[in-house]
Every structure is written in C-alpha cells, then in structure tokens.
Write a protein that holds these residues in place. Structure first.
Motif, mmCIF file in Angstrom:
data_model
loop_
_atom_site.group_PDB
_atom_site.id
_atom_site.type_symbol
_atom_site.label_atom_id
_atom_site.label_comp_id
_atom_site.label_asym_id
_atom_site.label_seq_id
_atom_site.Cartn_x
_atom_site.Cartn_y
_atom_site.Cartn_z
ATOM 1 N N LEU A 299 0.828 -1.203 0.000
ATOM 2 C CA LEU A 299 0.000 0.000 0.000
ATOM 3 C C LEU A 299 0.866 1.258 0.000
ATOM 4 N N ASP A 300 1.928 1.260 0.785
ATOM 5 C CA ASP A 300 2.840 2.410 0.808
ATOM 6 C C ASP A 300 3.439 2.650 -0.577
ATOM 7 N N HIS A 301 3.836 1.554 -1.233
ATOM 8 C CA HIS A 301 4.406 1.667 -2.581
ATOM 9 C C HIS A 301 3.366 2.224 -3.555
ATOM 10 N N GLU A 302 2.147 1.720 -3.476
ATOM 11 C CA GLU A 302 1.073 2.194 -4.351
ATOM 12 C C GLU A 302 0.780 3.675 -4.108
ATOM 13 N N VAL A 303 0.786 4.086 -2.845
ATOM 14 C CA VAL A 303 0.530 5.492 -2.522
ATOM 15 C C VAL A 303 1.606 6.380 -3.138
ATOM 16 N N LYS A 304 2.876 5.966 -3.005
ATOM 17 C CA LYS A 304 3.963 6.749 -3.594
ATOM 18 C C LYS A 304 3.818 6.829 -5.115
ATOM 19 N N THR A 305 3.490 5.696 -5.739
ATOM 20 C CA THR A 305 3.307 5.667 -7.191
ATOM 21 C C THR A 305 2.173 6.601 -7.607
ATOM 22 N N LEU A 306 1.065 6.536 -6.887
ATOM 23 C CA LEU A 306 -0.076 7.397 -7.219
ATOM 24 C C LEU A 306 0.258 8.868 -7.003
ATOM 25 N N GLN A 307 1.031 9.176 -5.982
ATOM 26 C CA GLN A 307 1.421 10.566 -5.756
ATOM 27 C C GLN A 307 2.275 11.076 -6.910
ATOM 28 N N ILE A 308 3.213 10.248 -7.379
ATOM 29 C CA ILE A 308 4.061 10.635 -8.504
ATOM 30 C C ILE A 308 3.215 10.836 -9.758
ATOM 31 N N GLN A 309 2.299 9.878 -10.021
ATOM 32 C CA GLN A 309 1.444 9.985 -11.206
ATOM 33 C C GLN A 309 0.532 11.204 -11.117
ATOM 34 N N ALA A 310 0.013 11.491 -9.924
ATOM 35 C CA ALA A 310 -0.854 12.660 -9.756
ATOM 36 C C ALA A 310 -0.073 13.945 -10.013
ATOM 37 N N ALA A 311 1.173 14.007 -9.545
ATOM 38 C CA ALA A 311 2.002 15.191 -9.792
ATOM 39 C C ALA A 311 2.273 15.356 -11.289
ATOM 40 N N GLN A 312 2.568 14.237 -11.970
ATOM 41 C CA GLN A 312 2.807 14.297 -13.418
ATOM 42 C C GLN A 312 1.544 14.731 -14.161
ATOM 43 N N PHE A 313 0.411 14.205 -13.746
ATOM 44 C CA PHE A 313 -0.850 14.568 -14.381
ATOM 45 C C PHE A 313 -1.155 16.049 -14.162
ATOM 46 N N ALA A 314 -0.907 16.544 -12.945
ATOM 47 C CA ALA A 314 -1.142 17.965 -12.663
ATOM 48 C C ALA A 314 -0.237 18.836 -13.535
ATOM 49 N N LYS A 315 1.009 18.422 -13.701
ATOM 50 C CA LYS A 315 1.942 19.175 -14.551
ATOM 51 C C LYS A 315 1.461 19.182 -16.002
ATOM 52 N N GLN A 316 1.066 17.999 -16.493
ATOM 53 C CA GLN A 316 0.587 17.887 -17.874
ATOM 54 C C GLN A 316 -0.691 18.704 -18.072
ATOM 55 N N THR A 317 -1.581 18.675 -17.084
ATOM 56 C CA THR A 317 -2.822 19.445 -17.172
ATOM 57 C C THR A 317 -2.509 20.935 -17.228
ATOM 58 N N GLY A 318 -1.540 21.372 -16.429
ATOM 59 C CA GLY A 318 -1.118 22.771 -16.467
ATOM 60 C C GLY A 318 -0.598 23.162 -17.838
ATOM 61 N N GLN A 319 0.168 22.262 -18.456
ATOM 62 C CA GLN A 319 0.673 22.527 -19.806
ATOM 63 C C GLN A 319 -0.470 22.629 -20.809
ATOM 64 N N TRP A 320 -1.452 21.724 -20.689
ATOM 65 C CA TRP A 320 -2.605 21.765 -21.585
ATOM 66 C C TRP A 320 -3.379 23.075 -21.417
ATOM 67 N N ILE A 321 -3.559 23.498 -20.199
ATOM 68 C CA ILE A 321 -4.286 24.745 -19.945
ATOM 69 C C ILE A 321 -3.542 25.920 -20.578
ATOM 70 N N THR A 322 -2.226 25.926 -20.433
ATOM 71 C CA THR A 322 -1.425 26.993 -21.049
ATOM 72 C C THR A 322 -1.586 26.977 -22.567
ATOM 73 N N MET A 323 -1.555 25.789 -23.165
ATOM 74 C CA MET A 323 -1.721 25.678 -24.623
ATOM 75 C C MET A 323 -3.091 26.197 -25.056
ATOM 76 N N VAL A 324 -4.141 25.845 -24.335
ATOM 77 C CA VAL A 324 -5.497 26.292 -24.698
ATOM 78 C C VAL A 324 -5.599 27.802 -24.553
ATOM 79 N N GLU A 325 -5.012 28.352 -23.485
ATOM 80 C CA GLU A 325 -5.049 29.806 -23.317
ATOM 81 C C GLU A 325 -4.305 30.505 -24.450
#
Length: 160
Positions: free
Chosen positions: A91-117
């Motif tokens: 579970l600890d490993h899964e939580v760390k993996t999900l945190q990393i993926q969530a951070a990457q997704f947030a970064k990618q979403t920010g890039q998409w928002i910048t592109m749309v703007e």
C-alpha cells in the motif's frame, strides 16, 4: 491497611511454635490466624469484584508463550502479522506511485491549460486582425468612392 494488616502479621511471625514438637496450641493458633487471614482476603476480593476460586480450583501457572521469553531475533513466525506487514508495504508503494502519477498529471494538465489559453489568445488576435482588415477595407472603399466622386466632378465642368 485496614483490619489484620501489620499487627496480625506480627502475631503469626511471633508464635513460631508450629515447627516445634508438642506445640499443638501454637499450631492451632497459627491455623486459626491463617483462616482469618484467608477470610479477610476473600472478603476484600469480593468487595473489589475480583473473587477468585478457592485453593482447590487453582491450577499451576502455565508456561509463558515462547515469544515472550525469546529474544527478538528468535520470535516464531506469525503469518497474520507478516501478511499485514507485506500488505502495508504494498500500500505504501502504491501510494507513492499514485502521488508521482498525480504530480505528473497535474503538470501535464497545467501545460494543456497553457496551450489552450495561448490558442484562445491567437484566435482573439486573428479576430482582431480580421476586424482590423475589415475596417481598413471600409476606409479604402470610402476613400475610393470619394476619389471617384472627385474625379467625375472634375470631368463634368470641363465638358460643359
């Protein structure tokens, strides 16, 4: 300590004649003191709600489990605890993996928002350029019409 505290203890120690031969009176007194003491103890235990079975019902103490006496490195395996530990690690490993993926997704979403703007801004600029071009076109038509009018006006007086 209430009834039969230190005083009765001193009396039983002071009699000391139970071990000597011919000391029947001392033995009877010791026996009577022991019964009184046991009666007072059971009375106290009943008052406290901890009445225990009498001496006949008592069993010898069981040996402690091996994990109590064993050093930490020699504890017997406990599968339930081991399974819980393994599950917790997963579970600890899964939580760390999900945190990393969530951070990457947030970064990618920010890039998409910048592109749309940026795209929206470009569309606005295109709209502004188109609007500017229409405005220039209208001005040019007005100028062309005015020049035509002036040119025709100059031609007419000379002909007459």
């Amino acid at each position: 300590r209430g009834r039969g505290g230190a005083g009765s203890h001193e009396r039983s120690r002071g009699s000391g004649g139970a071990a000597r031969p011919g000391a029947g009176a001392g033995a009877a007194m010791l026996s009577r003191l022991l019964k009184e003491h046991q009666a007072r103890q059971s009375e106290r235990k009943e008052l406290q709600g901890e009445a225990r079975p009498g001496p006949a019902a008592r069993r010898p103490a069981a040996r402690p489990p091996p994990w109590i006496a064993a050093p930490l490195g020699q504890l017997p395996p406990r599968p339930g605890v081991a399974r819980a530990y393994v599950n917790q690690r997963k579970l600890d490993h899964e939580v760390k993996t999900l945190q990393i993926q969530a951070a990457q997704f947030a970064k990618q979403t920010g890039q998409w928002i910048t592109m749309v703007e940026n795209f929206n801004q470009a569309l606005k600029e295109i709209g502004d350029v188109e609007n500017w071009a229409r405005s220039i076109e209208m001005d040019m038509r007005t100028i062309a019409t005015a020049l035509e009018y002036v040119y025709k006006g100059q031609l007419q007086p000379s002909c007459s």
